[in-house]
Design a protein around this motif. Sequence first.
Motif, PDB file in Angstrom:
ATOM      1  N   LEU A  79       0.834  -1.207   0.000  1.00 20.63           N
ATOM      2  CA  LEU A  79       0.000   0.000   0.000  1.00 20.63           C
ATOM      3  C   LEU A  79       0.865   1.252   0.000  1.00 20.63           C
ATOM      4  O   LEU A  79       0.672   2.175  -0.806  1.00 20.63           O
ATOM      5  N   SER A  83       1.382   4.018  -3.206  1.00 21.58           N
ATOM      6  CA  SER A  83       1.024   5.440  -3.130  1.00 21.58           C
ATOM      7  C   SER A  83       2.267   6.315  -3.237  1.00 21.58           C
ATOM      8  O   SER A  83       2.209   7.416  -3.786  1.00 21.58           O
ATOM      9  N   GLN A  86       3.136   6.892  -6.801  1.00 19.88           N
ATOM     10  CA  GLN A  86       2.179   7.869  -7.333  1.00 19.88           C
ATOM     11  C   GLN A  86       2.628   9.287  -7.022  1.00 19.88           C
ATOM     12  O   GLN A  86       2.628  10.163  -7.889  1.00 19.88           O
ATOM     13  N   ILE A  87       3.009   9.508  -5.755  1.00 20.83           N
ATOM     14  CA  ILE A  87       3.400  10.860  -5.344  1.00 20.83           C
ATOM     15  C   ILE A  87       4.671  11.291  -6.056  1.00 20.83           C
ATOM     16  O   ILE A  87       4.766  12.418  -6.558  1.00 20.83           O
ATOM     17  N   MET A  90       3.900  12.195  -9.598  1.00 15.97           N
ATOM     18  CA  MET A  90       3.188  13.476  -9.681  1.00 15.97           C
ATOM     19  C   MET A  90       4.154  14.633  -9.472  1.00 15.97           C
ATOM     20  O   MET A  90       4.120  15.630 -10.204  1.00 15.97           O
ATOM     21  N   THR A  91       5.026  14.473  -8.461  1.00 17.37           N
ATOM     22  CA  THR A  91       5.977  15.541  -8.166  1.00 17.37           C
ATOM     23  C   THR A  91       6.882  15.815  -9.359  1.00 17.37           C
ATOM     24  O   THR A  91       7.069  16.973  -9.762  1.00 17.37           O
ATOM     25  N   LYS A  93       6.391  15.087 -12.488  1.00 17.73           N
ATOM     26  CA  LYS A  93       5.638  15.575 -13.644  1.00 17.73           C
ATOM     27  C   LYS A  93       5.388  17.068 -13.537  1.00 17.73           C
ATOM     28  O   LYS A  93       5.411  17.784 -14.535  1.00 17.73           O
TER      29      LYS A  93
ATOM     30  N   LEU B  12      -4.524  -0.949   8.944  1.00  9.55           N
ATOM     31  CA  LEU B  12      -4.629  -0.877   7.486  1.00  9.55           C
ATOM     32  C   LEU B  12      -5.447   0.347   7.082  1.00  9.55           C
ATOM     33  O   LEU B  12      -5.085   1.079   6.152  1.00  9.55           O
ATOM     34  N   VAL B  15      -3.239   3.468   7.659  1.00 16.67           N
ATOM     35  CA  VAL B  15      -2.198   3.673   6.643  1.00 16.67           C
ATOM     36  C   VAL B  15      -2.823   4.059   5.314  1.00 16.67           C
ATOM     37  O   VAL B  15      -2.366   4.984   4.632  1.00 16.67           O
ATOM     38  N   ALA B  19      -2.104   7.543   3.427  1.00 16.42           N
ATOM     39  CA  ALA B  19      -1.553   7.562   2.071  1.00 16.42           C
ATOM     40  C   ALA B  19      -2.473   8.330   1.130  1.00 16.42           C
ATOM     41  O   ALA B  19      -2.021   9.167   0.336  1.00 16.42           O
ATOM     42  N   VAL B  22      -2.199  12.024   1.760  1.00 15.71           N
ATOM     43  CA  VAL B  22      -0.962  12.621   1.252  1.00 15.71           C
ATOM     44  C   VAL B  22      -1.050  12.817  -0.262  1.00 15.71           C
ATOM     45  O   VAL B  22      -0.671  13.867  -0.787  1.00 15.71           O
ATOM     46  N   ILE B  23      -1.594  11.812  -0.968  1.00 13.28           N
ATOM     47  CA  ILE B  23      -1.734  11.963  -2.422  1.00 13.28           C
ATOM     48  C   ILE B  23      -2.642  13.140  -2.753  1.00 13.28           C
ATOM     49  O   ILE B  23      -2.365  13.957  -3.632  1.00 13.28           O
ATOM     50  N   ALA B  26      -0.798  16.290  -2.077  1.00 15.59           N
ATOM     51  CA  ALA B  26       0.225  16.509  -3.101  1.00 15.59           C
ATOM     52  C   ALA B  26      -0.403  17.049  -4.373  1.00 15.59           C
ATOM     53  O   ALA B  26       0.088  18.011  -4.972  1.00 15.59           O
ATOM     54  N   LEU B  30       0.976  20.842  -5.004  1.00 13.98           N
ATOM     55  CA  LEU B  30       2.097  20.919  -5.931  1.00 13.98           C
ATOM     56  C   LEU B  30       1.760  21.933  -7.020  1.00 13.98           C
ATOM     57  O   LEU B  30       0.587  22.162  -7.307  1.00 13.98           O
ATOM     58  N   GLU B  33       0.221  21.513 -13.326  1.00 10.71           N
ATOM     59  CA  GLU B  33       0.845  21.135 -14.588  1.00 10.71           C
ATOM     60  C   GLU B  33       0.800  22.305 -15.546  1.00 10.71           C
ATOM     61  O   GLU B  33      -0.143  23.083 -15.529  1.00 10.71           O
TER      62      GLU B  33
END
Lengths: 192, 281
Positions: A79, A83, A86-87, A90-91, A93, B12, B15, B19, B22-23, B26, B30, B33
């Motif tokens: 898991l 992820s 993925q991060i 993304m960073t 990119k 589980l 976590v 996760a 955080v995605i 981000a 960030l 694009e």
Amino acid sequence: MSNLIAIFFGMALVNNLVLVKFLGLCPFFGVSKKLGSAFSMGVAVLLVIVVASAVTWPIFHFLLIPYGAEFMRTVIFVLVIASLVQIIEMTIKRTNLTLYNALGIYLPLITTNCAVLGITFINIDQAYTFSESIIAALGAGAGFTLVLIIMSGIRERLDMADPPLAFKGTPIAFITAMFLGLCFLAFRGIIR
Amino acid sequence: MSAQTMISVGLLTLVGFVAGTVIFLASKFLPKEDKSLEEVARIKEFLPGADCGACGYPGCFAYAQAVAKDQQVFVNRPCPTLAPDEEGMRRLEDYLGLKANNKVGRKAVVHCTGESEALADYRGINTCQGAAQVASGHKECPYGCLGLGDCVAVCPPGAISINNKRKIAIIDWETCIGCGLCVSACPQNLIELMPANMPQYLGCNYQAARDIVGRNRCPDGCIHCKICVKVSQEGEVSWDEIKDLPAFDKECCLTATAAIEKCPRHIIKKTAAYRGDVSHP
């Protein structure tokens, strides 16, 4: 300090990911046809392995051990690594398009790469400290990159050669990998 | 449920939640694009995607990037691979709202007919590059096509085939996209890019003119008689003093009908663009 050096070279050469531990074999054959792409793949794997080790080590030692849930490490690590990639993708990119174009295709490939998961398990099994596991990950990534570059160099030459028709392409690559593995066996004596 | 099960499920979930968060963070924080990236992707949709590099940019993506940045790039230097395709060209022009210049594409020709006999049986590395290392190749003519297909291997659309009887590379102008990869792949420097409306080309590359023996090396070799230049009326054939071979007008691509007929060796070959006697009605 000498311990760290021993771990680095032990992981890079003696316990090489591909040739001794048989991890990450799909990129080893899939991406080793051209030197350039082999190098990109190696660097991408190096990056992901180090970051994955840095993240999974604290999770195991500060989350799983206190709750006595070590048996859950496989599912939790998968898991976390998925992820994580993925991060990272993304960073890259969004911050550095050139680098993304160079690594682009290889980053998603790594998500499902057993080598990354394998290294995090090895770190736990060998009871490495945090710094030791980072060095181990660096060594493993460097060893992976090294083998990929050697193999792609050989395969670029192999394209020129004229083997029997039945051996052309992947079969001769398998045989070459076998000899390469035998060569790396010679590192066995350096570090116990 | 036992405590262990509770802990496992809880861990589980924790976590996974962390996760996911955080995605999410981000993607939110960030830097966004590049907007131009979407534009680049849309332009790239119109391109052939052969990544041949004929435009001078490393691949279709780089070309699309350059066009997205400055549309004049497209006007002055339209994708040479797309240029002969009217339908595809029109779609890209409509999308950009521009008209491109220099729409004539380029096609490759092999300056050899392959009639030169083999001097020896070559059994080395099975590429032209390898054969050319050994005494200028195994054919009697040191300038000729070796027929081992280095150009076939690099051709993105597969427009080149090898005639096995004569051991000569043959380029199909219908499929050729004019990328020029074969030009750099050929160790004999036999392949040249021509304007796609070029009606003829020279089927010989034998440059050592004053080498009398050389004339007999190939039944199709140029004997440097310059008849083609003498019979040309509007300067459609000139003499290339450096190569010591005839050269055809590359600007307006005149048809050299008289030269094609009068050439004693019949090595001025018609291309797919030959339309009969157009220039001298």
